[in-house]
Design a protein around this motif. Structure first.
Motif, PDB file in Angstrom:
ATOM      1  N   MET B 117      27.733  -5.678  20.412  1.00 11.78           N
ATOM      2  CA  MET B 117      27.823  -5.015  21.711  1.00 11.78           C
ATOM      3  C   MET B 117      26.433  -4.640  22.214  1.00 11.78           C
ATOM      4  O   MET B 117      25.458  -4.638  21.478  1.00 11.78           O
ATOM      5  N   SER B 118      26.369  -4.316  23.507  1.00  9.02           N
ATOM      6  CA  SER B 118      25.144  -3.762  24.060  1.00  9.02           C
ATOM      7  C   SER B 118      25.517  -2.853  25.221  1.00  9.02           C
ATOM      8  O   SER B 118      26.675  -2.847  25.646  1.00  9.02           O
ATOM      9  N   VAL B 119      24.557  -2.080  25.681  1.00 11.89           N
ATOM     10  CA  VAL B 119      24.826  -1.183  26.806  1.00 11.89           C
ATOM     11  C   VAL B 119      23.978  -1.626  27.992  1.00 11.89           C
ATOM     12  O   VAL B 119      22.768  -1.809  27.878  1.00 11.89           O
ATOM     13  N   ALA B 120      24.661  -1.804  29.128  1.00 16.66           N
ATOM     14  CA  ALA B 120      23.977  -2.207  30.355  1.00 16.66           C
ATOM     15  C   ALA B 120      23.773  -0.948  31.202  1.00 16.66           C
ATOM     16  O   ALA B 120      24.663  -0.537  31.938  1.00 16.66           O
ATOM     17  N   TYR B 121      22.601  -0.338  31.024  1.00 15.80           N
ATOM     18  CA  TYR B 121      22.336   0.927  31.731  1.00 15.80           C
ATOM     19  C   TYR B 121      21.302   0.759  32.845  1.00 15.80           C
ATOM     20  O   TYR B 121      21.360   1.437  33.856  1.00 15.80           O
ATOM     21  N   ALA B 122      20.330  -0.151  32.651  1.00 11.89           N
ATOM     22  CA  ALA B 122      19.237  -0.255  33.626  1.00 11.89           C
ATOM     23  C   ALA B 122      19.629  -1.146  34.802  1.00 11.89           C
ATOM     24  O   ALA B 122      20.450  -2.054  34.672  1.00 11.89           O
ATOM     25  N   GLU B 123      19.021  -0.879  35.940  1.00 13.26           N
ATOM     26  CA  GLU B 123      19.207  -1.711  37.126  1.00 13.26           C
ATOM     27  C   GLU B 123      17.828  -1.977  37.724  1.00 13.26           C
ATOM     28  O   GLU B 123      16.870  -1.263  37.416  1.00 13.26           O
ATOM     29  N   PRO B 124      17.718  -2.998  38.559  1.00 10.69           N
ATOM     30  CA  PRO B 124      16.381  -3.341  39.073  1.00 10.69           C
ATOM     31  C   PRO B 124      15.657  -2.166  39.728  1.00 10.69           C
ATOM     32  O   PRO B 124      14.431  -2.073  39.651  1.00 10.69           O
ATOM     33  N   GLN B 125      16.372  -1.255  40.349  1.00  9.66           N
ATOM     34  CA  GLN B 125      15.714  -0.149  41.051  1.00  9.66           C
ATOM     35  C   GLN B 125      15.646   1.129  40.211  1.00  9.66           C
ATOM     36  O   GLN B 125      15.030   2.104  40.616  1.00  9.66           O
ATOM     37  N   SER B 126      16.295   1.141  39.032  1.00  5.06           N
ATOM     38  CA  SER B 126      16.538   2.430  38.366  1.00  5.06           C
ATOM     39  C   SER B 126      15.329   2.957  37.604  1.00  5.06           C
ATOM     40  O   SER B 126      15.249   4.137  37.314  1.00  5.06           O
ATOM     41  N   ARG B 127      14.405   2.059  37.273  1.00  8.65           N
ATOM     42  CA  ARG B 127      13.352   2.464  36.349  1.00  8.65           C
ATOM     43  C   ARG B 127      13.992   3.079  35.115  1.00  8.65           C
ATOM     44  O   ARG B 127      14.883   2.457  34.554  1.00  8.65           O
ATOM     45  N   TYR B 128      13.573   4.280  34.683  1.00  9.74           N
ATOM     46  CA  TYR B 128      14.108   4.825  33.438  1.00  9.74           C
ATOM     47  C   TYR B 128      15.199   5.864  33.670  1.00  9.74           C
ATOM     48  O   TYR B 128      15.641   6.514  32.733  1.00  9.74           O
ATOM     49  N   ASP B 129      15.617   6.037  34.930  1.00  7.89           N
ATOM     50  CA  ASP B 129      16.621   7.064  35.222  1.00  7.89           C
ATOM     51  C   ASP B 129      18.033   6.524  35.006  1.00  7.89           C
ATOM     52  O   ASP B 129      18.513   5.676  35.751  1.00  7.89           O
ATOM     53  N   LEU B 130      18.684   7.047  33.967  1.00  6.51           N
ATOM     54  CA  LEU B 130      20.029   6.564  33.625  1.00  6.51           C
ATOM     55  C   LEU B 130      21.035   6.866  34.723  1.00  6.51           C
ATOM     56  O   LEU B 130      22.090   6.242  34.803  1.00  6.51           O
ATOM     57  N   PHE B 131      20.685   7.853  35.567  1.00  4.96           N
ATOM     58  CA  PHE B 131      21.637   8.263  36.614  1.00  4.96           C
ATOM     59  C   PHE B 131      21.444   7.482  37.910  1.00  4.96           C
ATOM     60  O   PHE B 131      22.189   7.660  38.866  1.00  4.96           O
ATOM     61  N   ASP B 132      20.401   6.631  37.945  1.00  6.17           N
ATOM     62  CA  ASP B 132      20.148   5.846  39.159  1.00  6.17           C
ATOM     63  C   ASP B 132      21.006   4.581  39.085  1.00  6.17           C
ATOM     64  O   ASP B 132      20.588   3.565  38.543  1.00  6.17           O
ATOM     65  N   VAL B 133      22.221   4.677  39.598  1.00  2.00           N
ATOM     66  CA  VAL B 133      23.201   3.603  39.412  1.00  2.00           C
ATOM     67  C   VAL B 133      23.771   3.162  40.763  1.00  2.00           C
ATOM     68  O   VAL B 133      24.293   3.985  41.518  1.00  2.00           O
ATOM     69  N   THR B 134      23.631   1.876  41.046  1.00  4.56           N
ATOM     70  CA  THR B 134      24.237   1.354  42.278  1.00  4.56           C
ATOM     71  C   THR B 134      25.414   0.426  41.987  1.00  4.56           C
ATOM     72  O   THR B 134      26.165   0.084  42.898  1.00  4.56           O
TER      73      THR B 134
END
Lengths: 398, 373
Positions: B117-134
């Motif tokens: 398994m893996s966790v998909a937490y990052a997004e292109p705009q999120s940098r290191y903020d786990l709460f920056d989710v689109t």
């Protein structure tokens, strides 16, 4: 004293800018500006365009194809070319071997080699370091034993940039094992296609093929290929090192890098804004710009004839240290800015035949390769530790 | 206070170091980095047999109930051997989320070595903020539909299942309104583009296009996924720090050995004061990194959230600084040899560079540390 360009200099600037604008091929400019890099064929094509214009070797004496420009003109020229996206030239012929040949070579050697260097028909590489002789270059062992009109060369050179694409190599070889080590070294020009020469690839940490180990087994080289006197090669090599300070700081490339950093900062999000709006990164960028200014104006002072106040003769060493440190810190900043997108590896390894677009941000293209291979900058050309030894030696003997 | 390791921990270190010395290292890295998976499934099976996949799961969950210090011992050994297997993504990241659930049927197959398994937490705009989710999850029928782009998912291409953070309510940078979903790697609408990372490992860009999942794919409480994620990543950071400490140990050892051997100017280069001082500095960077990695492992589960956060972020800052110095100077002191793909030095350096980026770099955690109180 002032920093402003006068009317003639401004006119020269306009001339260079317009000329580069209409003569630099688009594919070459894009490769430089977008970080995708350029290949040998492109460098040659650009060098030939410069050569046709008579601008390939501004620092050479006029009689050998130079321009007799003032320091200000050379500065303007280098700046304009870099800003327009012109690639770095192959230094091994134009700034290293060429000046040694026209300064210490005989008429036959000048006639044989200088035209090929200027018109880029002959591609050069440099054979200095050996497996046992890095920082301690004078301990080099590659032997050139006299045999009639020839030398028989045996040994090995390492970290030879571009040996796999070079036509000729200029080498430091040992012609005597007596007396001081520096006094048994000769400066020898060797065509790469002679029997007994083998080039072996060394893959670096960025996955790229930049350097090689070159093996010489009973290679027969005419003595006519020796520059100057036998056992005086060390003197010529030292001349080359000091001469090399011209442009060693690579200011133009660093200004371009600064511009790319700014572009990346604007394209990168952070905390709901862009990196360019972040105080932390604004300050990091400011540090880089100030360091670049300090380097640029130190180089300019030296080029204008001023010398180090403490250790005249050590200028090239000082510039090399500060320039490579700045280059490395700027490429680290590039990585920091890209955050997670500094992790995908788009580099050389196994990329043959892959046509997919690179992963991540186009503004970051080439960032990893620059960062990784850039670690070599404080090692090659005399490590920064060695450069500091050189400076301290001159400083303390004053 | 007692800073000594237990017998069990010493045994774990012995067996891990032995496995790593016999099987891993730079030779192994060069072999597996060019394979499709980027790691050895055979080694993964052996990890399961050795009980390493059971280590951090509780006894109720069928695991060994290991503490973060136990994990630290294992990860330090992994760091010494450039281990390529997806322990971090499967056991630390995904496992770290699943361990917090009351019940989870995925844990057993993970521990058996049958589920990656893996966790998909990052997004292109999120940098290191786990709460920056689109990435969005919208209700459809009994289930959910997911849409979005997840970036740099570690071993995302080989993961059988992914944990995906998606927004079920709120605005892009709200901490609330994020939910976690289990998504099959092969589910219709999941497009995975795998690629090598700079250290020779693998990651993937994952595009979710109208991916349908059942209602039970949502894990934890709807809209409260951020807390689950942050707890898992804090513990995962302590594991990363331990891995970095292992890598630094090898680099200091290798550099000292090289400088004692390499002759220039008629003597070993270890005789030059500038290099001696550099090695002394490298050593102290290692010592400080090791200390704060230990503090992070001991405090990550502290009842005081400020204390836990400062310990974790403080360790990540120290690891970033120390890792950069030790990595870069190890290359520098090895000269040209340190720059080659052939020697191990460059690979440890690259791994340390990558660890600084993962789950937030030095700047990010410096800020998090100073904002913690």
């Amino acid at each position: 004293m002032n920093l402003e360009f006068d009317g003639e200099e401004l006119a020269f600037q306009t001339e260079v800018r317009e000329w580069v604008g209409s003569n630099l091929p688009e594919d070459i400019r894009d490769g430089v500006m977008n970080g995708t890099g350029i290949v040998k064929e492109q460098t040659i094509r650009w060098q030939k365009i410069l050569h046709d214009k008579g601008w390939i070797a501004p620092s050479w004496p006029k009689e050998y194809g130079g321009t007799e420009w003032t320091a200000a003109q050379k500065y303007i020229f280098a700046n304009e070319l870099a800003a327009a996206g012109a690639p770095a030239l192959n230094p091994f012929g134009l700034t290293m071997c060429g000046p040694v040949i026209y300064t210490f070579g005989n008429e036959e050697q000048k006639a044989e080699h200088l035209p090929g260097i200027l018109n880029s028909d002959v591609w050069w590489c440099q054979g200095y370091s050996e497996p046992g002789s890095g920082s301690d270059l004078a301990s080099l062992k590659m032997a050139a034993i006299s045999d009639g009109d020839d030398y028989i060369v045996n040994g090995s050179k390492i970290w030879t940039s571009g040996a796999h694409i070079a036509d000729w190599i200029f080498c430091l070889v040992r012609t005597s094992t007596e007396g001081k080590r520096q006094e048994g070294i000769s400066f020898l020009l060797i065509p790469m296609d002679l029997p007994g020469i083998e080039v072996s690839r060394i893959t670096m940490i960025d996955g790229g093929h930049h350097v090689n180990q070159v093996f010489f087994t009973d290679v027969r080289v005419p003595k006519a290929n020796r520059i100057g006197e036998e056992n005086k090669g060390w003197t010529y090599a030292k001349f080359l090192l000091v001469n090399e300070r011209n442009g060693i700081a690579q200011i133009g490339g660093k200004k371009r890098q600064l511009a790319r950093l700014n572009k990346l900062a604007k394209a990168t999000g952070m905390e709901g804004e862009t990196l360019a709006d972040s105080r932390t990164y604004q300050e990091k960028m400011a540090h880089a710009e100030i360091a670049l200014n300090a380097l640029e104006y130190t180089e300019l002072r030296y080029l204008a004839g001023q010398q180090s106040a403490f250790a005249p003769g050590s200028e090239a060493s000082g510039l090399k240290i500060k320039a490579t440190e700045l280059q490395q810190s700027m490429s680290e900043l590039f990585l920091e800015m890209a955050a997670y997108y500094s992790l995908p590896y788009n580099g050389f390894r196994d990329m043959d035949g892959v046509n997919e677009p690179p992963i991540g941000m186009p503004e970051f293209t080439g960032g990893n390769e620059d960062f990784l291979y850039g670690r070599a900058a404080t090692i090659y050309g005399g490590s920064n530790e060695i450069q500091k030894d050189v400076m301290a030696k001159i400083l303390l003997s004053m | 206070m007692d800073l000594s390791f237990s017998d069990e921990q010493n045994m774990l270190r012995d067996s891990a170091e032995r496995f790593v010395a016999d099987n891993c290292g730079v030779e192994n890295l060069r072999t597996v980095r060019d394979t499709e998976d980027g790691f050895s499934r055979d080694y993964w099976k052996q990890f399961a047999e050795l009980g390493w996949l059971h280590l951090p799961f509780s006894e109720e969950q069928g695991g060994l109930g290991g503490t973060p210090v136990d994990t630290m011992v294992l990860m330090e050994s992994f760091g010494k051997g450039l281990v390529m297997e997806p322990y971090f993504s499967t056991i630390m990241l995904a496992g770290g989320v699943l361990r917090q659930l009351d019940e989870c049927a995925l844990i057993e197959p993970i521990m058996e070595g049958n589920l990656l398994m893996s966790v998909a937490y990052a997004e292109p705009q999120s940098r290191y903020d786990l709460f920056d989710v689109t990435t969005t999850a919208t209700k459809s029928g009994d289930g959910w539909t997911l849409n979005g782009h997840k970036s740099v998912v570690l071993h995302g291409e080989t993961a059988d299942k992914l944990i995906v953070s998606a927004r079920t309510s709120g605005d892009r940078r709200d901490e609330s309104g994020i939910s976690l979903f289990i998504v099959d790697g092969n589910a219709p609408g999941v497009e995975r583009r795998g690629y090598p990372t700079v250290d020779g490992s693998r990651a993937a860009e994952i595009i979710l296009e109208n991916v349908s999942v059942d209602a039970d794919a949502l894990i934890g409480v709807e809209g409260e996924g951020h807390a689950l994620l942050e707890k898992a990543t804090d513990e995962a950071i302590t594991a990363l720090c331990a891995e970095a400490v292992g890598a630094m140990k090898v680099l200091v050892d290798t550099t000292v050995e090289y400088c004692k051997t390499r002759q220039q100017f008629g003597q070993p280069i270890s005789q030059f004061q500038v290099l001696r001082h550099r090695m002394a500095d490298m050593m102290m960077e290692y010592e400080q990194a090791k200390s704060l990695a230990l503090v992070a492992a001991l405090k990550v589960h502290s009842d005081d959230p400020v204390e836990a956060r400062k310990a974790v972020s403080g360790a990540k800052v120290q690891i970033g600084k120390s890792g950069k110095f030790v990595g870069q100077q190890a290359v520098q002191l090895h000269g040209g040899m340190g720059m080659t793909d052939e020697l191990s030095v460059g690979h440890y350096f690259k791994r340390l560079t990558m660890i600084d980026v993962l789950l937030g770099n030095t700047d990010h955690h410096l800020k998090r540390f100073s904002n913690a109180a």
